[in-house]
Write a protein that holds these residues in place. Structure first.
Motif, PDB file in Angstrom:
ATOM      1  N   UNK A   1      44.054  30.214  38.632  1.00  0.00           N
ATOM      2  CA  UNK A   1      43.273  30.257  39.868  1.00  0.00           C
ATOM      3  C   UNK A   1      44.014  30.925  41.016  1.00  0.00           C
ATOM      4  N   UNK A   2      45.306  30.658  41.157  1.00  0.00           N
ATOM      5  CA  UNK A   2      46.035  31.200  42.313  1.00  0.00           C
ATOM      6  C   UNK A   2      46.087  32.721  42.312  1.00  0.00           C
ATOM      7  N   UNK A   3      46.519  33.389  41.227  1.00  0.00           N
ATOM      8  CA  UNK A   3      46.515  34.849  41.269  1.00  0.00           C
ATOM      9  C   UNK A   3      45.122  35.450  41.389  1.00  0.00           C
ATOM     10  N   UNK A   4      44.107  34.808  40.787  1.00  0.00           N
ATOM     11  CA  UNK A   4      42.738  35.300  40.922  1.00  0.00           C
ATOM     12  C   UNK A   4      42.292  35.212  42.381  1.00  0.00           C
ATOM     13  N   UNK A   5      42.560  34.082  43.016  1.00  0.00           N
ATOM     14  CA  UNK A   5      42.163  33.906  44.416  1.00  0.00           C
ATOM     15  C   UNK A   5      42.884  34.902  45.317  1.00  0.00           C
ATOM     16  N   UNK A   6      44.179  35.085  45.098  1.00  0.00           N
ATOM     17  CA  UNK A   6      44.940  36.027  45.925  1.00  0.00           C
ATOM     18  C   UNK A   6      44.457  37.457  45.713  1.00  0.00           C
ATOM     19  N   UNK A   7      44.127  37.807  44.467  1.00  0.00           N
ATOM     20  CA  UNK A   7      43.606  39.149  44.183  1.00  0.00           C
ATOM     21  C   UNK A   7      42.260  39.363  44.862  1.00  0.00           C
ATOM     22  N   UNK A   8      41.396  38.344  44.855  1.00  0.00           N
ATOM     23  CA  UNK A   8      40.100  38.448  45.514  1.00  0.00           C
ATOM     24  C   UNK A   8      40.269  38.617  47.029  1.00  0.00           C
ATOM     25  N   UNK A   9      41.228  37.920  47.606  1.00  0.00           N
ATOM     26  CA  UNK A   9      41.467  38.071  49.041  1.00  0.00           C
ATOM     27  C   UNK A   9      41.918  39.492  49.368  1.00  0.00           C
ATOM     28  N   UNK A  10      42.759  40.053  48.517  1.00  0.00           N
ATOM     29  CA  UNK A  10      43.191  41.441  48.718  1.00  0.00           C
ATOM     30  C   UNK A  10      42.017  42.407  48.551  1.00  0.00           C
ATOM     31  N   UNK A  11      41.189  42.192  47.539  1.00  0.00           N
ATOM     32  CA  UNK A  11      40.020  43.036  47.321  1.00  0.00           C
ATOM     33  C   UNK A  11      39.037  42.930  48.482  1.00  0.00           C
ATOM     34  N   UNK A  12      38.944  41.750  49.079  1.00  0.00           N
ATOM     35  CA  UNK A  12      38.075  41.571  50.245  1.00  0.00           C
ATOM     36  C   UNK A  12      38.604  42.363  51.433  1.00  0.00           C
ATOM     37  N   UNK A  13      39.924  42.335  51.640  1.00  0.00           N
ATOM     38  CA  UNK A  13      40.504  43.117  52.736  1.00  0.00           C
ATOM     39  C   UNK A  13      40.244  44.600  52.540  1.00  0.00           C
ATOM     40  N   UNK A  14      40.194  45.030  51.291  1.00  0.00           N
ATOM     41  CA  UNK A  14      39.985  46.444  50.981  1.00  0.00           C
ATOM     42  C   UNK A  14      38.511  46.783  50.777  1.00  0.00           C
ATOM     43  N   UNK A  15      37.612  45.820  51.034  1.00  0.00           N
ATOM     44  CA  UNK A  15      36.166  46.019  51.000  1.00  0.00           C
ATOM     45  C   UNK A  15      35.623  46.330  49.613  1.00  0.00           C
ATOM     46  N   UNK A  16      36.310  45.817  48.599  1.00  0.00           N
ATOM     47  CA  UNK A  16      35.800  45.928  47.230  1.00  0.00           C
ATOM     48  C   UNK A  16      34.929  44.729  46.876  1.00  0.00           C
ATOM     49  N   UNK A  17      35.206  43.595  47.501  1.00  0.00           N
ATOM     50  CA  UNK A  17      34.356  42.407  47.353  1.00  0.00           C
ATOM     51  C   UNK A  17      34.084  41.839  48.739  1.00  0.00           C
ATOM     52  N   UNK A  18      33.065  40.992  48.810  1.00  0.00           N
ATOM     53  CA  UNK A  18      32.729  40.290  50.044  1.00  0.00           C
ATOM     54  C   UNK A  18      32.777  38.787  49.775  1.00  0.00           C
ATOM     55  N   UNK A  19      33.515  38.067  50.600  1.00  0.00           N
ATOM     56  CA  UNK A  19      33.631  36.614  50.455  1.00  0.00           C
ATOM     57  C   UNK A  19      32.823  35.963  51.567  1.00  0.00           C
ATOM     58  N   UNK A  20      31.788  35.215  51.183  1.00  0.00           N
ATOM     59  CA  UNK A  20      30.920  34.558  52.150  1.00  0.00           C
ATOM     60  C   UNK A  20      31.099  33.043  52.038  1.00  0.00           C
ATOM     61  N   UNK A  21      31.519  32.383  53.115  1.00  0.00           N
ATOM     62  CA  UNK A  21      31.655  30.923  53.073  1.00  0.00           C
ATOM     63  C   UNK A  21      30.335  30.264  52.653  1.00  0.00           C
TER      64      UNK A  21
END
Length: 221
Positions: A44-64
C-alpha cells in the motif's frame, strides 16, 4: 515491461505510468489502491506514494471521498503543455550540448543508432526508447531543476502522442528520426543544430495535436 529502478515507489510509478500511457488504465477510469496493489504486486505505501506523484504530474486525479481517477487526455491541455515544453526543451538541448560528458555523448550516439534501427509497431518497446532519449538529454544538461520540470511534461506528452497516432508504424519512424537527430546534434556539440532539431520535434508534436483536434497541420497519415 521496461526495466524498473530500485526504489519501490519508483518501480510502482513506472509501472502505473506505463499502464496509463498505453491505456491499460483508461482515461476516466476509477482505480483503488487495493486494485493497483494486486496489479503491480507492491504494498500500500509505495502504491499510495506513486499515486500522489502521478497526481502532482496530472496523470491521475485524487478526489476526497470519491477516489482516484485516471486523468482525461485533453487536446487543449496538450497545446498548453507544448507551449512550455518547447522552451524548456530548447534550453535542455543547449545545456546538454555544452555540459554532456564524453560517456554521455557516447551513450547518445548509441541510442541514436538504436532509434535508426527501430522498425515495426511495438509501441511499448518504442516507449522505452523515448524515455531513454528524454532522460539522456535532461541528465546531460546537469540541472536537477530542469529535470524536475521536464520529466512530467515529457510523460504527459508521450501519453498524448501514443493515444493519437494516425499511423503507428509511420509515426514511430518519424519520431525515431526526430529524436535521433537531437541526440546526434548534442553528442557532436552543435548547439545550433540541436536547438533546430528540438524545434522540429515540437513542430511535429504541435501538428499532430492539431490533427487530433481536426485542425490544420503537416502530420501525414
Amino acid at each position: 515491461m521496461a526495466e524498473q529502478p530500485g526504489n519501490k515507489t519508483d518501480q510502482v510509478y513506472a509501472l502505473l505510468e506505463e499502464m496509463i500511457t498505453f491505456q491499460d488504465l483508461a482515461p476516466g477510469e476509477a482505480v483503488s489502491e487495493s486494485q493497483l496493489m494486486a496489479r503491480t504486486g507492491f504494498g500500500r505505501t509505495p502504491v499510495r506514494e506513486a499515486l500522489q506523484r502521478l497526481a502532482r504530474e496530472r496523470m491521475v486525479e485524487i478526489h476526497p471521498h470519491r477516489g482516484v481517477f485516471v486523468a482525461p487526455v485533453s487536446v487543449e491541455a496538450h497545446f498548453r503543455l507544448l507551449e512550455l515544453r518547447r522552451g524548456l526543451e530548447e534550453m535542455a538541448v543547449r545545456f546538454a550540448t555544452f555540459r554532456a560528458q564524453t560517456r554521455q555523448k557516447e551513450q547518445m550516439l548509441a541510442l541514436a543508432a538504436e532509434l535508426d534501427a527501430f522498425t515495426g509497431t511495438d509501441v511499448r518497446a518504442f516507449g522505452v526508447l523515448l524515455k531513454r532519449s528524454h532522460a539522456a538529454i535532461v541528465e546531460a544538461a546537469h540541472n536537477e531543476y530542469l529535470q524536475l520540470a521536464m520529466a512530467p511534461l515529457q510523460a504527459l506528452s508521450r501519453r498524448f502522442w501514443f493515444a493519437h497516432l494516425p499511423d503507428v508504424a509511420e509515426h514511430l519512424r518519424i519520431a525515431a528520426e526526430l529524436h535521433a537527430r537531437i541526440l546526434r546534434s548534442v553528442a557532436r556539440g552543435d548547439a545550433t543544430a540541436a536547438v533546430d532539431a528540438a524545434r522540429s520535434l515540437n513542430d511535429y508534436l504541435t501538428d499532430l495535436t492539431y490533427a487530433a483536434l481536426g485542425g490544420p497541420g503537416r502530420v501525414p497519415g
